[in-house]
Design an enzyme around this catalytic site. Structure first.
Site, PDB file in Angstrom:
ATOM      1  N   HIS B  64       0.860  -1.190   0.000  1.00 20.93           N
ATOM      2  CA  HIS B  64       0.000   0.000   0.000  1.00 20.93           C
ATOM      3  C   HIS B  64       0.888   1.230   0.000  1.00 20.93           C
ATOM      4  O   HIS B  64       2.115   1.127   0.090  1.00 20.93           O
ATOM      5  CB  HIS B  64      -0.968  -0.033   1.182  1.00 20.93           C
ATOM      6  CG  HIS B  64      -0.331   0.062   2.537  1.00 20.93           C
ATOM      7  ND1 HIS B  64       0.675  -0.787   2.953  1.00 20.93           N
ATOM      8  CD2 HIS B  64      -0.543   0.914   3.578  1.00 20.93           C
ATOM      9  CE1 HIS B  64       1.022  -0.475   4.184  1.00 20.93           C
ATOM     10  NE2 HIS B  64       0.317   0.566   4.583  1.00 20.93           N
ATOM     11  N   HIS B  66       1.268   3.843   2.061  1.00 14.60           N
ATOM     12  CA  HIS B  66       1.760   4.572   3.240  1.00 14.60           C
ATOM     13  C   HIS B  66       3.289   4.662   3.172  1.00 14.60           C
ATOM     14  O   HIS B  66       3.963   3.732   2.713  1.00 14.60           O
ATOM     15  CB  HIS B  66       1.297   3.901   4.531  1.00 14.60           C
ATOM     16  CG  HIS B  66      -0.163   4.171   4.814  1.00 14.60           C
ATOM     17  ND1 HIS B  66      -0.914   3.425   5.690  1.00 14.60           N
ATOM     18  CD2 HIS B  66      -0.997   5.131   4.307  1.00 14.60           C
ATOM     19  CE1 HIS B  66      -2.156   3.915   5.723  1.00 14.60           C
ATOM     20  NE2 HIS B  66      -2.230   4.935   4.892  1.00 14.60           N
ATOM     21  N   ASP B  68       5.893   4.488   5.070  1.00 12.99           N
ATOM     22  CA  ASP B  68       6.885   3.534   5.585  1.00 12.99           C
ATOM     23  C   ASP B  68       7.066   2.331   4.652  1.00 12.99           C
ATOM     24  O   ASP B  68       8.041   1.596   4.777  1.00 12.99           O
ATOM     25  CB  ASP B  68       6.552   3.093   7.024  1.00 12.99           C
ATOM     26  CG  ASP B  68       5.138   2.575   7.214  1.00 12.99           C
ATOM     27  OD1 ASP B  68       4.235   3.016   6.473  1.00 12.99           O
ATOM     28  OD2 ASP B  68       4.926   1.737   8.102  1.00 12.99           O
ATOM     29  N   HIS B  69       6.156   2.166   3.684  1.00 20.29           N
ATOM     30  CA  HIS B  69       6.251   1.032   2.761  1.00 20.29           C
ATOM     31  C   HIS B  69       6.762   1.411   1.366  1.00 20.29           C
ATOM     32  O   HIS B  69       7.052   0.528   0.564  1.00 20.29           O
ATOM     33  CB  HIS B  69       4.888   0.319   2.651  1.00 20.29           C
ATOM     34  CG  HIS B  69       4.458  -0.266   3.959  1.00 20.29           C
ATOM     35  ND1 HIS B  69       4.557  -1.602   4.245  1.00 20.29           N
ATOM     36  CD2 HIS B  69       3.992   0.310   5.095  1.00 20.29           C
ATOM     37  CE1 HIS B  69       4.142  -1.824   5.486  1.00 20.29           C
ATOM     38  NE2 HIS B  69       3.788  -0.672   6.024  1.00 20.29           N
ATOM     39  N   HIS B 143      -7.324  -2.445   5.756  1.00 26.57           N
ATOM     40  CA  HIS B 143      -6.486  -1.389   6.319  1.00 26.57           C
ATOM     41  C   HIS B 143      -7.148  -0.035   6.050  1.00 26.57           C
ATOM     42  O   HIS B 143      -8.194   0.033   5.413  1.00 26.57           O
ATOM     43  CB  HIS B 143      -5.080  -1.462   5.684  1.00 26.57           C
ATOM     44  CG  HIS B 143      -4.042  -0.677   6.426  1.00 26.57           C
ATOM     45  ND1 HIS B 143      -3.896  -0.713   7.786  1.00 26.57           N
ATOM     46  CD2 HIS B 143      -3.084   0.184   5.984  1.00 26.57           C
ATOM     47  CE1 HIS B 143      -2.888   0.076   8.146  1.00 26.57           C
ATOM     48  NE2 HIS B 143      -2.388   0.636   7.072  1.00 26.57           N
ATOM     49  N   ASP B 213       0.004  -4.787   7.340  1.00 29.86           N
ATOM     50  CA  ASP B 213      -0.887  -3.645   7.546  1.00 29.86           C
ATOM     51  C   ASP B 213      -2.348  -4.002   7.318  1.00 29.86           C
ATOM     52  O   ASP B 213      -3.011  -3.515   6.402  1.00 29.86           O
ATOM     53  CB  ASP B 213      -0.455  -2.461   6.657  1.00 29.86           C
ATOM     54  CG  ASP B 213       0.813  -1.823   7.217  1.00 29.86           C
ATOM     55  OD1 ASP B 213       1.697  -2.578   7.663  1.00 29.86           O
ATOM     56  OD2 ASP B 213       0.909  -0.585   7.223  1.00 29.86           O
ATOM     57  N   HIS B 271       6.357  -6.226  10.969  1.00 29.49           N
ATOM     58  CA  HIS B 271       5.820  -4.867  11.119  1.00 29.49           C
ATOM     59  C   HIS B 271       5.563  -4.590  12.598  1.00 29.49           C
ATOM     60  O   HIS B 271       4.470  -4.227  13.027  1.00 29.49           O
ATOM     61  CB  HIS B 271       4.516  -4.742  10.296  1.00 29.49           C
ATOM     62  CG  HIS B 271       4.125  -3.314   9.999  1.00 29.49           C
ATOM     63  ND1 HIS B 271       3.273  -2.606  10.808  1.00 29.49           N
ATOM     64  CD2 HIS B 271       4.467  -2.469   9.002  1.00 29.49           C
ATOM     65  CE1 HIS B 271       3.083  -1.388  10.287  1.00 29.49           C
ATOM     66  NE2 HIS B 271       3.808  -1.277   9.204  1.00 29.49           N
TER      67      HIS B 271
END
Lengths: 313, 313
Positions: B64, B66, B68-69, B143, B213, B271
């Site tokens: 996805h 976000h 941090d990914h 999510h 997530d 995670h």
């Protein structure tokens, strides 16, 4: 309040990270706050490793928009949000830096609720402005894209107060003496007394000049004149002068020439290509020292204390 | 050609990096190539530290958008360019991943000249498709933003060739035997001989399921059914179940419940929030093992070899 001023190199490499050198970022740690210069990918991790409190970073100066100098920005901003930052943060850099933030923010769907300000520079609007204890001036350097060099100039500190002289002039202890120390002329016993009559010569301010990603240029000389410290692009060794020219970077020799011409106190070579191994780097340093002996080649996490210069005579 | 298949955890943290856990990324290392799952900030440095050859990475799957990914993507792409990559690279992920790349590329002014392909998934178009030796299926998890889980399923390998049986059936050594090994029926001495008559039971393929997530959800069960390995969101410990619910993440206990219900062979917790210290993590692991004993909590750079399952009877 202390008089401490230091810089810590968070990433000293160029373009591509190597096991020895991370992507560009530099912290200026002054009394009560921290300034970052550039924020390459991984800077937030390097801040963590360095033990720098990220909430104290009040301003991030961006030289230019190439990825190795800005790709750490979105992650730093979002991590600060998740760490409940409330302190304001200011980002200063070339036109486009706000759009970089806003595009990434919109696509990756994050919110920043702490006060976040952007100031985009233009050639006609590049300071001077205040940041922490510094007056900051920016000038456009000579790179492939618009790239700013920055000079951080600390104000001079008033000289030592001569108590004996003050007694002789009949200045009573208290607010009048403070006014003199703040640089104001006072009126005592029917006479004007100026600060210069009771204060020693001022302690000069220190100055840090950050010029990355550039060919040698006049604006670097203007920014760096008599600076305490010059941090200058030194992507390549002398053997790669042609390549430096082609990619709008400098060699260590060119950095040393700029340092000598600007009569700075110390030169720090910076933005070193990952193609250079430790032997190359030693050669780069030697080559530069042949021209400007006070040259250093810092590694990631090296910290440099900057002493306030001696009082002027 | 080897039969080796392993995964290496490049970053096992969540949201904010900690000194012990970097931002999410995982490498699936198969014969002749490497797949990445997610690419948080710092992944290119972690690839360097892990000694993984980046040019062998042929596909990056994104769960996805976000930060941090995905914040490690632009730096990885530009570094590959500077390292003269010529191999093609495919990026697969939710709608928006191409725009993320294009916005950043345009602002920071870089060029990619190696073949770079994007495939944006939709709920109706989420595989199966081929990637390396895998058939990949994606499903939307639960999510805050559209987040895909992925199942990487290796094909079964033909069973052992029974030479004695082949002799008995009068199949001459040579191309006819090869055809049987490739699953084709052949014609010998007026008879049809099917592969099953001379091949042992097939060696089943291995399967890796990556579900980060997400709250526990039915699509994870569908993806993970009988998988060799499930890598599952385990952001919080059981004590923070409420917080997991609020932030659309899972606890280690919930991950273990999914692993048990899907009857996977092994569960890897992934995670992990930086708020958890080593003691918390041990507790998270113990809590999960109470439900699903074959649970592991890997650290950054841990490598897991995946054995091909025994031949089915």
């Amino acid at each position: 309040m202390t008089d401490e001023l230091k810089i810590q190199f968070l990433g000293t490499g160029a373009a591509v990270p190597s096991p020895r050198r991370g992507l560009p970022s530099l912290a200026i740690i002054h009394d009560g706050g921290i300034i970052l210069c550039d924020i390459g990918e991984g800077t937030q991790m390097n801040i963590l490793s360095a033990g720098i409190p990220p909430s104290k970073i009040h301003t991030i100066f961006i030289s230019h928009l190439h990825g190795d100098h800005i790709f750490g920005l979105p992650g730093f901003l979002t991590s600060q949000q998740m760490m409940d930052r409330s302190n304001p943060l200011t980002i200063i850099g070339p036109a486009g830096i706000r759009r970089f933030y806003e595009s990434v923010r919109e696509i990756s769907d994050f919110k920043i609720t702490y006060p976040l300000y952007f100031k985009e520079l233009t050639e006609n609007e590049a300071g001077p402005f205040l940041s922490g204890p510094f007056q900051v001036t920016a000038k456009v350097l000579h790179h492939r894209s618009t790239c700013y060099g920055y000079r951080f100039s600390e104000a001079a500190k008033p000289g030592r107060f001569n108590v004996e002289k003050a007694e002789q002039l009949g200045i009573p202890a208290g607010p009048l003496r403070s006014e003199l120390q703040q640089g104001k002329t006072i009126h005592v016993n029917g006479k004007n007394i100026s600060p210069g009559e009771v204060l020693g010569p001022p302690f000069p301010g220190r100055s840090i000049v950050f010029c990355t990603d550039t060919l040698p240029c006049e604006n670097t000389l203007k920014l760096a004149k008599n600076a305490s410290l010059l941090i200058h692009d030194s992507t390549f060794s002398k053997a790669l002068t042609e390549r430096a020219l082609k990619t709008f970077h400098s060699t260590s020799v060119q950095a040393a020439e700029m340092a000598a011409r600007a009569a700075v106190e110390k030169l720090f070579l910076w933005h070193v290509s990952s193609r250079h191994d430790e032997n190359d780097e030693q050669e780069m340093l030697n080559e530069a020292r042949g021209i400007f002996p006070e040259t250093f080649l810092p590694g990631d996490f090296d910290t440099i204390e900057i002493q306030r210069p001696e009082q002027q005579a």
